[in-house]
Design a protein around this motif. Structure first.
Motif, PDB file in Angstrom:
ATOM      1  N   ARG A   1       5.457 196.165  76.773  1.00  0.00           N
ATOM      2  CA  ARG A   1       6.010 196.032  77.561  1.00  0.00           C
ATOM      3  C   ARG A   1       3.895 196.135  77.943  1.00  0.00           C
ATOM      4  N   MET A   2       3.657 194.755  78.198  1.00  0.00           N
ATOM      5  CA  MET A   2       2.187 194.622  78.878  1.00  0.00           C
ATOM      6  C   MET A   2       1.464 193.440  79.937  1.00  0.00           C
ATOM      7  N   THR A   3       0.832 193.817  80.340  1.00  0.00           N
ATOM      8  CA  THR A   3      -0.120 193.102  81.345  1.00  0.00           C
ATOM      9  C   THR A   3      -0.543 192.011  80.806  1.00  0.00           C
ATOM     10  N   VAL A   4      -1.741 191.068  81.623  1.00  0.00           N
ATOM     11  CA  VAL A   4      -2.744 190.313  81.168  1.00  0.00           C
ATOM     12  C   VAL A   4      -2.969 189.521  82.184  1.00  0.00           C
ATOM     13  N   PHE A   5      -4.130 188.874  82.559  1.00  0.00           N
ATOM     14  CA  PHE A   5      -4.070 187.839  83.634  1.00  0.00           C
ATOM     15  C   PHE A   5      -3.427 186.802  84.399  1.00  0.00           C
ATOM     16  N   GLU A   6      -3.238 187.035  85.416  1.00  0.00           N
ATOM     17  CA  GLU A   6      -2.353 186.051  85.521  1.00  0.00           C
ATOM     18  C   GLU A   6      -2.490 184.895  85.395  1.00  0.00           C
ATOM     19  N   LYS A   7      -1.190 183.866  85.839  1.00  0.00           N
ATOM     20  CA  LYS A   7      -1.290 182.290  85.942  1.00  0.00           C
ATOM     21  C   LYS A   7      -1.943 181.939  87.418  1.00  0.00           C
ATOM     22  N   ALA A   8      -1.846 182.371  88.082  1.00  0.00           N
ATOM     23  CA  ALA A   8      -2.123 182.604  89.652  1.00  0.00           C
ATOM     24  C   ALA A   8      -3.678 182.488  90.016  1.00  0.00           C
ATOM     25  N   GLU A   9      -4.199 183.743  89.143  1.00  0.00           N
ATOM     26  CA  GLU A   9      -5.338 184.527  88.885  1.00  0.00           C
ATOM     27  C   GLU A   9      -5.813 183.753  87.852  1.00  0.00           C
ATOM     28  N   GLU A  10      -5.702 182.640  86.921  1.00  0.00           N
ATOM     29  CA  GLU A  10      -6.490 182.122  86.527  1.00  0.00           C
ATOM     30  C   GLU A  10      -6.551 180.671  86.876  1.00  0.00           C
ATOM     31  N   GLN A  11      -5.828 179.723  87.779  1.00  0.00           N
ATOM     32  CA  GLN A  11      -5.796 178.973  88.487  1.00  0.00           C
ATOM     33  C   GLN A  11      -7.225 179.209  89.659  1.00  0.00           C
ATOM     34  N   VAL A  12      -6.898 180.695  89.940  1.00  0.00           N
ATOM     35  CA  VAL A  12      -8.706 180.259  90.392  1.00  0.00           C
ATOM     36  C   VAL A  12     -10.048 180.564  90.414  1.00  0.00           C
ATOM     37  N   ILE A  13      -9.500 181.190  88.665  1.00  0.00           N
ATOM     38  CA  ILE A  13     -10.792 180.129  87.974  1.00  0.00           C
ATOM     39  C   ILE A  13     -11.188 178.974  87.436  1.00  0.00           C
ATOM     40  N   GLU A  14      -9.528 178.090  87.542  1.00  0.00           N
ATOM     41  CA  GLU A  14      -9.876 176.903  87.255  1.00  0.00           C
ATOM     42  C   GLU A  14     -10.910 176.330  87.985  1.00  0.00           C
ATOM     43  N   ASP A  15     -10.036 176.344  89.370  1.00  0.00           N
ATOM     44  CA  ASP A  15     -10.605 175.312  90.418  1.00  0.00           C
ATOM     45  C   ASP A  15     -12.036 176.159  91.004  1.00  0.00           C
ATOM     46  N   THR A  16     -12.325 177.316  90.546  1.00  0.00           N
ATOM     47  CA  THR A  16     -13.485 176.992  91.254  1.00  0.00           C
ATOM     48  C   THR A  16     -14.382 177.053  90.561  1.00  0.00           C
ATOM     49  N   ILE A  17     -14.649 178.212  89.132  1.00  0.00           N
ATOM     50  CA  ILE A  17     -15.511 178.177  88.410  1.00  0.00           C
ATOM     51  C   ILE A  17     -15.220 177.133  87.042  1.00  0.00           C
ATOM     52  N   LEU A  18     -13.657 176.105  86.486  1.00  0.00           N
ATOM     53  CA  LEU A  18     -14.141 175.344  85.030  1.00  0.00           C
ATOM     54  C   LEU A  18     -14.298 174.674  85.489  1.00  0.00           C
ATOM     55  N   HIS A  19     -13.128 174.304  86.889  1.00  0.00           N
ATOM     56  CA  HIS A  19     -13.143 172.882  87.391  1.00  0.00           C
ATOM     57  C   HIS A  19     -12.449 171.646  86.057  1.00  0.00           C
ATOM     58  N   ALA A  20     -11.932 172.365  85.221  1.00  0.00           N
ATOM     59  CA  ALA A  20     -10.685 172.335  84.727  1.00  0.00           C
ATOM     60  C   ALA A  20     -10.026 173.228  83.650  1.00  0.00           C
ATOM     61  N   LYS A  21      -8.338 172.756  83.335  1.00  0.00           N
ATOM     62  CA  LYS A  21      -7.439 172.868  83.205  1.00  0.00           C
ATOM     63  C   LYS A  21      -7.489 173.397  81.606  1.00  0.00           C
ATOM     64  N   ILE A  22      -7.698 175.178  81.360  1.00  0.00           N
ATOM     65  CA  ILE A  22      -7.170 174.879  80.074  1.00  0.00           C
ATOM     66  C   ILE A  22      -5.697 175.195  79.463  1.00  0.00           C
ATOM     67  N   TYR A  23      -5.603 175.623  78.819  1.00  0.00           N
ATOM     68  CA  TYR A  23      -4.201 174.253  77.849  1.00  0.00           C
ATOM     69  C   TYR A  23      -2.741 175.237  78.186  1.00  0.00           C
ATOM     70  N   PHE A  24      -3.148 176.544  78.104  1.00  0.00           N
ATOM     71  CA  PHE A  24      -2.227 177.634  77.595  1.00  0.00           C
ATOM     72  C   PHE A  24      -2.039 178.286  78.915  1.00  0.00           C
ATOM     73  N   ASP A  25      -1.692 179.769  79.456  1.00  0.00           N
ATOM     74  CA  ASP A  25      -1.323 180.651  80.552  1.00  0.00           C
ATOM     75  C   ASP A  25      -1.388 181.784  79.759  1.00  0.00           C
ATOM     76  N   MET A  26      -1.616 182.864  79.895  1.00  0.00           N
ATOM     77  CA  MET A  26      -1.580 183.952  78.831  1.00  0.00           C
ATOM     78  C   MET A  26      -0.247 184.237  78.998  1.00  0.00           C
ATOM     79  N   PRO A  27       0.232 185.119  80.193  1.00  0.00           N
ATOM     80  CA  PRO A  27       1.540 184.823  80.298  1.00  0.00           C
ATOM     81  C   PRO A  27       2.581 184.891  79.256  1.00  0.00           C
ATOM     82  N   PHE A  28       1.927 183.503  79.242  1.00  0.00           N
ATOM     83  CA  PHE A  28       3.225 182.403  79.048  1.00  0.00           C
ATOM     84  C   PHE A  28       3.288 182.598  77.188  1.00  0.00           C
ATOM     85  N   ALA A  29       1.791 182.771  76.756  1.00  0.00           N
ATOM     86  CA  ALA A  29       1.747 182.813  74.887  1.00  0.00           C
ATOM     87  C   ALA A  29       2.204 184.069  74.735  1.00  0.00           C
TER      88      ALA A  29
END
Length: 263
Positions: free
Chosen positions: A184-212
């Motif tokens: 069992r483990m936790t990691v930066f969540e997909k919805a959290e990642e989307q905030v970073i992508e939208d407001t800081i990166l202004h781009a999408k990374i290739y995969f989200d952490m929980p999925f990987a």
């Protein structure tokens, strides 16, 4: 006299691949690095920073603000001073850690998106994690840090390449033999990642952490977005996001105290 020694595995990445063939600026988060490191030192442990090339990580500009310290400007300044000046943060190579790995009692991997780039596919990180797993030594990873656990795969680079190629079936084939399968483990969540992508990166990374991590065999559990959340399973301690910095520090110190007999 030190209770024991903990290695902090840092990233040297300064940019990350994004969809469309672009690169975004990245780095390691200040609070995620410094808050646990300072807590470990305050608890009596020696801390050693190590990175792939031996130089200190680049701090992500997005983390270089009092907001990541609860708005406490004094705490933010202490963190900046600690990172800039404390000998524990100066950096050494992963190879030097491997040479004396038996002398380390715990390992901690902070986040920021940087570990996605280098640590998750670094063979020496994999060797280090396999040692800590084999000896059940406390192993803590925060925010994006848990993606570094992929490095323990026999074919970590191939797994990552398949994710970027959009071939999850191939990635799953490369994931066989992972030491953390079923954890069992936790990691930066997909919805959290989307905030970073939208407001800081202004781009999408290739995969989200929980999925990987789930594809590799982890049992991923996430809490509310941007709220502190920590999971402990055997030797592994994972925290979901930047606000989990203090809770994961507390959990790691407690696990170390139990392991080395200072409880």
């Amino acid at each position: 006299m030190s209770k024991g020694k903990v290695v902090v595995l840092g990233s040297n990445a300064t940019r990350i691949e994004t969809r469309g063939g672009y690169w975004g600026a990245t780095g390691q988060y200040l609070n995620e690095t410094v808050v646990p490191a300072m807590a470990l030192i305050d608890a009596g442990y020696e801390v050693v920073m190590a990175t792939p090339d031996g130089t200190p990580p680049t701090i992500d500009k997005a983390s270089d603000a009092p907001a990541h310290f609860g708005g406490d400007v004094a705490a933010y300044q202490r963190a900046k001073d600690f990172y800039a000046n404390d000998p524990s943060m100066k950096g050494r190579t992963l190879a030097s850690i491997l040479e004396g790995i038996a002398g380390y009692d715990g390992v901690f991997i902070p986040g920021g998106q940087a570990p996605i780039v280098d640590l998750m596919q670094d063979q020496q990180v994999g060797e280090i994690l396999r040692h800590f797993h084999a000896h059940q030594k406390p192993t803590a990873m925060l925010c994006h840090g848990p993606i570094s656990a992929i490095a323990a795969l026999p074919y970590a680079r191939e797994f990552r390449a398949a994710l970027i190629a959009g071939d999850p079936d191939k990635a799953e084939d490369w994931a066989k033999g992972w030491q953390y399968a079923g954890y069992r483990m936790t990691v930066f969540e997909k919805a959290e990642e989307q905030v970073i992508e939208d407001t800081i990166l202004h781009a999408k990374i290739y995969f989200d952490m929980p999925f990987a991590l789930g594809l590799a065999g982890a049992v991923v559990d996430t809490g509310p977005d941007f709220e502190p959340y920590v999971i402990e399973d055997r030797e592994l301690i994972t925290g979901q996001n930047p606000r989990s910095d203090h809770p994961i520090a507390k959990a790691l110190v407690a696990a170390l105290d139990r392991k080395v007999g200072h409880a």
